[in-house]
Design an enzyme around this catalytic site. Structure first.
Site, mmCIF file in Angstrom:
data_model
loop_
_atom_site.group_PDB
_atom_site.id
_atom_site.type_symbol
_atom_site.label_atom_id
_atom_site.label_comp_id
_atom_site.label_asym_id
_atom_site.label_seq_id
_atom_site.Cartn_x
_atom_site.Cartn_y
_atom_site.Cartn_z
ATOM 1 N N SER A 1 -27.693 -10.675 26.818
ATOM 2 C CA SER A 1 -26.904 -11.696 26.140
ATOM 3 C C SER A 1 -25.488 -11.145 26.004
ATOM 4 O O SER A 1 -24.987 -10.525 26.944
ATOM 5 C CB SER A 1 -27.561 -12.021 24.798
ATOM 6 O OG SER A 1 -26.958 -13.128 24.210
ATOM 7 N N HIS B 1 -28.272 -15.289 28.511
ATOM 8 C CA HIS B 1 -27.942 -16.393 27.598
ATOM 9 C C HIS B 1 -26.538 -16.872 27.937
ATOM 10 O O HIS B 1 -25.628 -16.085 28.073
ATOM 11 C CB HIS B 1 -27.942 -15.905 26.155
ATOM 12 C CG HIS B 1 -29.297 -15.534 25.671
ATOM 13 N ND1 HIS B 1 -29.503 -14.784 24.557
ATOM 14 C CD2 HIS B 1 -30.523 -15.820 26.164
ATOM 15 C CE1 HIS B 1 -30.805 -14.617 24.372
ATOM 16 N NE2 HIS B 1 -31.447 -15.230 25.341
ATOM 17 N N ASP C 1 -34.224 -12.056 21.307
ATOM 18 C CA ASP C 1 -34.929 -12.554 22.484
ATOM 19 C C ASP C 1 -35.176 -11.371 23.425
ATOM 20 O O ASP C 1 -34.333 -10.499 23.581
ATOM 21 C CB ASP C 1 -34.060 -13.605 23.185
ATOM 22 C CG ASP C 1 -34.826 -14.393 24.234
ATOM 23 O OD1 ASP C 1 -36.071 -14.423 24.165
ATOM 24 O OD2 ASP C 1 -34.182 -14.981 25.112
#
Lengths: 285, 187
Positions: free
Chosen positions: B10, B37, B130
């Site tokens: 991310s 992401h 995540d």
């Protein structure tokens, strides 16, 4: 929280077969990785601790089926999702459809209806609403009911308005709905030409002939064989020179349609060729 | 082709990829899947950007594309990417997980079920959790788990969460990642 891994592949197979036999909802040709995730998710949400519990509930409680269907089928959608797709509809498709006396559009797998309202807005802005019929279908009666109501969370309107503008919209988006506390209720004149009906892409047949079929982010849940079957259904339901619009990551590349359709923009929109052109294409191959 | 190398990241992870990708051998015997992401359709240019940095082919796959060795697959913006047992890609537009779609957990867990002990999963810099649960799936299926050294991460939350929540086999600095991937000896 990620779903637990409660269901074995063989168990899933037998459960889906049983549901198809008992209730006529056939999920056996859905993409396995995705449906397995959905089934595990239901177990998590409805607090089943084993596959047997879920199975018992489904077999013994027919009323639970609707909930199962609603959770298994993905009902996430947006208005003007992928604005560039809608922009291509405005620029390349609607002007051509405008030459027809009657325009029949089928939105297959319409879910909660956000895309039907988007299309109605396009038709209205193109001055075609008076001769357009929008058929919106889904496997799931309860999401269709929501689609019919045309009431969406107000919290989404900022995104939808941005999408609308990116799609080439020039009106004031907020004039298409009335805000009421947490919800936006879309205007009745947008609903006048909408026809809602349950339709199961797996088992139901064609019900009309269309100039435009839109089915976005539904086929990704089907395996290749089922995709091929649905493409055949769409082909049978599309008039010559009709248009087919799919989701941004869906393609007809793996299907037989490939030969008779050509993509009309960089978006996932194809146009069906006329019969004589088809013969020509086949001849050249 | 029985091996898969998965990379999730991310905030702060693009910089690492831009360092790693140019150093990868062009004849890798397995595919790489990258789940980053990112915001909706606005940065669909990611694939093009990464393509300019490597001799491997970078693809933003369509639904049902078949995984092939030597290709790098980027999870498309706004879709979860899952792997089927026949090694094709299924895309999925279901709810976000960890506020993310694509979610790293979804791809890691789905790939681990198919590739089992031949799954390698690396988690890079990022600001949410995540990927940590996904690494647990990889481990539970006897795969190999890797994280970027949190000290080297622009945002260390994601690697730290991974280390806290799952058993990590290798902690790597960005300059060690390409060498690790290149020397993976797969049958």
């Amino acid at each position: 929280m990620i779903e637990p891994d409660l269901i074995k592949d063989e168990e899933l197979e037998s459960l889906l077969t049983e549901i198809a036999e008992l209730y006529g909802y056939d999920f056996t040709q859905y993409s396995k990785a995705s449906i397995k995730r959905r089934v595990n998710r239901i177990c998590l949400i409805d607090k089943f601790t084993s596959f047997a519990e879920l199975r018992y509930q489904l077999i013994k409680q027919p009323s639970y089926l609707q909930r199962f269907v609603e959770e298994i089928t993905v009902n996430v959608t947006e208005m003007f999702r992928d604005p560039s797709f809608y922009k291509a509809l405005r620029e390349h498709v609607l002007p051509r459809l405008g030459t027809y006396p009657l325009i029949r559009i089928w939105l297959a797998g319409c879910s909660t209806g956000e895309e039907v309202y988007s299309l109605a807005i396009l038709a209205k802005e193109a001055g075609l609403m008076h001769k357009t019929l929008l058929y919106a279908t889904d496997i799931n009666p309860s999401v269709l009911e929501r689609a019919r109501n045309g009431i969406f969370p107000i919290s989404q309107m900022k995104l939808y308005s941005e999408n609308y503008i990116l799609s080439g919209g020039t009106q004031n988006f907020s004039e298409y709905y009335t805000a009421n506390y947490d919800f936006a209720r879309f205007n009745d004149d947008l609903k006048e030409k909408m026809i809602f009906a349950t339709h199961n892409l797996v088992s139901d047949r064609s019900f009309n002939e269309f100039q435009l079929i839109i089915c976005r982010n539904v086929l990704i849940y089907f395996d290749k064989d089922l995709q091929a079957k649905v493409f055949k259904l769409f082909d049978e339901s599309l008039e010559h020179l009709g248009f087919l619009g799919l989701g941004s990551k869906e393609t007809i590349r793996f299907s037989k349609l490939d030969r008779h359709y050509h993509q009309i923009s960089t978006e996932k929109i194809w146009r069906k060729q006329q019969e004589d052109q088809r013969r020509l294409i086949n001849f050249n191959i | 082709m029985d091996t898969i190398f998965l990379i999730g990241g991310s905030a702060g992870s693009l910089k690492v990829l831009l360092e790693v990708l140019p150093k990868l051998h062009h004849d890798l015997k397995f595919p790489i899947i990258i789940v980053l992401h990112r915001k909706g359709y606005t940065d669909s240019q990611l694939g093009y950007l990464l393509n300019t940095r490597t001799n491997l082919k970078v693809i933003e796959p369509d639904d049902k594309d078949v995984l092939e060795a030597g290709y790098i697959y980027i999870a498309p913006a706004d879709y979860h990417l899952l792997i089927e047992s026949d090694k094709t890609i299924s895309l999925d537009f279901s709810e976000k997980l960890n506020f993310s779609r694509p979610s790293i957990d979804v791809t890691f867990s789905s790939a681990a079920k198919v590739f089992k002990e031949n799954t390698f999963a690396l988690l890079l810099s990022g600001a949410n959790a995540d990927g940590a649960a996904g690494l647990n799936y990889v481990k539970a299926n006897n795969g190999t788990t890797l994280v970027q050294n949190p000290v080297s991460a622009e945002v260390n939350y994601m690697p730290l969460q991974a280390i806290a929540q799952s058993k990590i086999d290798f902690v790597l600095n960005p300059d060690e990642i390409a060498a690790f991937i290149n020397k993976l000896d797969v049958p």
